[in-house]
Every structure is written in C-alpha cells, then in structure tokens.
Scaffold this active site. Sequence first.
Site, PDB file in Angstrom:
ATOM      1  N   ARG A   1      15.247  32.509 -46.088  1.00 32.60           N
ATOM      2  CA  ARG A   1      14.314  32.470 -47.223  1.00 32.60           C
ATOM      3  C   ARG A   1      13.449  33.723 -47.130  1.00 32.60           C
ATOM      4  NH1 ARG A   1      11.543  28.682 -50.673  1.00 32.60           N
ATOM      5  NH2 ARG A   1       9.382  29.262 -51.049  1.00 32.60           N
TER       6      ARG A   1
ATOM      7  N   HIS B   1      17.645  31.264 -56.364  1.00 34.98           N
ATOM      8  CA  HIS B   1      17.137  30.102 -55.617  1.00 34.98           C
ATOM      9  C   HIS B   1      18.132  28.951 -55.801  1.00 34.98           C
ATOM     10  CE1 HIS B   1      14.524  27.633 -53.434  1.00 34.98           C
ATOM     11  NE2 HIS B   1      13.456  27.603 -54.209  1.00 34.98           N
TER      12      HIS B   1
ATOM     13  N   GLN C   1      17.443  25.103 -54.920  1.00 35.77           N
ATOM     14  CA  GLN C   1      16.533  24.464 -55.864  1.00 35.77           C
ATOM     15  C   GLN C   1      17.269  23.982 -57.100  1.00 35.77           C
ATOM     16  OE1 GLN C   1      12.966  23.884 -55.761  1.00 35.77           O
ATOM     17  NE2 GLN C   1      13.579  22.648 -57.534  1.00 35.77           N
TER      18      GLN C   1
ATOM     19  N   ASP D   1       7.630  27.748 -64.042  1.00 32.99           N
ATOM     20  CA  ASP D   1       7.346  28.202 -62.683  1.00 32.99           C
ATOM     21  C   ASP D   1       6.067  29.028 -62.744  1.00 32.99           C
ATOM     22  OD1 ASP D   1       7.583  28.770 -59.985  1.00 32.99           O
ATOM     23  OD2 ASP D   1       9.225  30.202 -60.211  1.00 32.99           O
TER      24      ASP D   1
ATOM     25  N   CYS E   1       9.538  23.779 -59.886  1.00 29.95           N
ATOM     26  CA  CYS E   1      10.029  23.909 -58.512  1.00 29.95           C
ATOM     27  C   CYS E   1       8.917  23.757 -57.474  1.00 29.95           C
ATOM     28  CB  CYS E   1      10.762  25.235 -58.331  1.00 29.95           C
ATOM     29  SG  CYS E   1       9.791  26.684 -58.770  1.00 29.95           S
TER      30      CYS E   1
ATOM     31  N   ARG F   1      15.339  18.067 -53.122  1.00 32.64           N
ATOM     32  CA  ARG F   1      15.638  19.250 -52.320  1.00 32.64           C
ATOM     33  C   ARG F   1      16.292  18.843 -51.009  1.00 32.64           C
ATOM     34  NH1 ARG F   1      13.048  23.894 -52.550  1.00 32.64           N
ATOM     35  NH2 ARG F   1      14.926  24.626 -51.487  1.00 32.64           N
TER      36      ARG F   1
END
Length: 315
Positions: free
Chosen positions: A108, A135, A138, A231, A272, A300
């Site tokens: 990450r 991502h 996600q 987001d 997210c 997740r």
Amino acid sequence: MPINLRGKSFVTLLDFSTLEIQYLLDLSKDLKAKKRAGIRGTTLQGKNVALIFEKASTRTRCAFTVACQDEGGYAEFLGKNDIHLGIKEDIKDTARVLGRMFDGIQFRGFEQATVETLAAYSGVPVWNGLTDLYHPTQILADLLTISESFGKLKGLKLVYVGDGRNNMANSLMIGSAKMGLDFVIGAPRSLWPEEGLYNKCLEIAASNNCRIHLEENPSVAVRDAHAIYTDVWASMGEESKKKEREALLRPYQVNDELLNATGNPETIFLHCLPANKGQEVTESVFESDRSKVFDEAENRMHTIKAVMVATLGDI
C-alpha cells in the site's frame, strides 16, 4: 472450466476477467458466511505474509491482518521506516529478498510501478492494497456490498461524484465495465479520468453490454442511480490542493438534494473511508439508512481474504 488463480498477483482489476472477479466475489460470500458462523479456516496455515505500508491505513491493514489470521496464516507489518524499499535498496532487490522469506506480499503506497515491480521480481503473489492509480481490493468490497443490496450487479447504475481521476474513480470504472454495471463519473472536466484508461474501459464495457459516461452536471450524472459513490476531494499526497479542490468540487457534494436527484428511493450511498463529513458528503447522508459505508468497510476483510485464499491458499 474451474477458476484457478493460485500464484497470480492482484495488482489491477484489468488483469482479471469477469468470470475471475465473479469467482472472487462468490468466494467472499462463502468466507463471510463462515466467519459469521464462527468457522475458522486453515487455507493459509503455515503461510507468512508481508504487509508493506508507505501510506497510513485503517481498513486495509486490519483487513489483511485479520483475514490472514482467520485462515491460519501470519501477517508481518512492515512500515515505510522498517525496510529499505526503494531508498537504500532498489525495489527489485527488496522483492527478491521478501519473496524468499514470505509466501505473499501486500503493498500500500504511492507508485503503481512499485507494486508491479514487487510482483515481477518476488516470485510470490503480490496484492495491491492501494496506489495512486488503483485500489482493486476496495472495488471488490464495493461490488460485494452492491450485490448484497440489490441481489445482482449487471444492469445497475453506479455513479461516482468528485475527483474523477483518482484511484477510486479509475478502479470503479474498471470494475463496473468488467461486471456489467452502467457507470457515470460526475466531475468537472479538469478532473476527468486519463483518456487512455477511459477508452480501454469503454471497450471492456461494450463487450459486457454496459455503458461508461462522463458528465459535468452532478444532478444529471446521478439520475436513476442505484448507488452513489464519493471519496475525499484531495487524496493522500495532495493535501496542498485541498482548498482548490473544495472550491471546485463543492457542487459535487453528496447531500440530501443530490441523493434525491436520483429519483430512486432505493439509491444507496458508498464511500471507501475515511470520510470528511461536511465536505464530500453531509452528515445526514452519511448517517442515513441509505448509507452502506460500514457494510462496505467490513466487506474489505471478506474480499481481501478471498484474494489471499484464491491466490495463495490451499483450496
């Protein structure tokens, strides 16, 4: 034909077919049901997983750690100050060292090239926990949440409003095209996605009988939406642009008015996380019955578990 993903890295959804993504979602549902029933697995028994983090994390770190432990594996956290990744040692060398000590690697951080280099040189499955470009873990959680809410994916309309060229917009566009959802990005033209990726997604969408569309007017974008997604307006590493983005994206805030502009009383809200309530989304929408953000956050763990089990586990 059985789906076999063993040994495959998960760095972008572009590398996975519709059938492979559906397999991961089906496996996620099965693993979630077992988790809820208190059934612990052994598919990662004896496996050691490295978790490399250049960027801070709540959901990704916890999801990988708990998912690995649930299946009998061991997860080792490696922060940006714990190893020499790309600083005193080039990424190829770090990859080859970690690949000899660990059975799988999560990354990450910032550069997509970093996770791709780890995948190319480590010799073990590598999973993208987030980069500036994509991502993908996600998106699996998002797709699972949407399918749980509506009982299907194909034929639904998903709308993303806000910064239309960040990693979430990119990945949602890919995931929607792959799984047959109509997808709209509601954003200022200056924040539309990169043309090459957009055109690639148009091709994928055409093969799956769905549509990808870019729209500047947020009220037009959300019309008939089954799900609205947003987001933060300035992603990690873009804090200097916060004031500029606030002025540019204020009309794209997900508030009660925008939610009602869908004309669909069943529209759900997704994010997210973490969320800046009062900016990209209002408190009233975030805390409403139509908000599925915490189902999404829990998912997740189940979807990440499915990725590790499918690519590394003994199944």
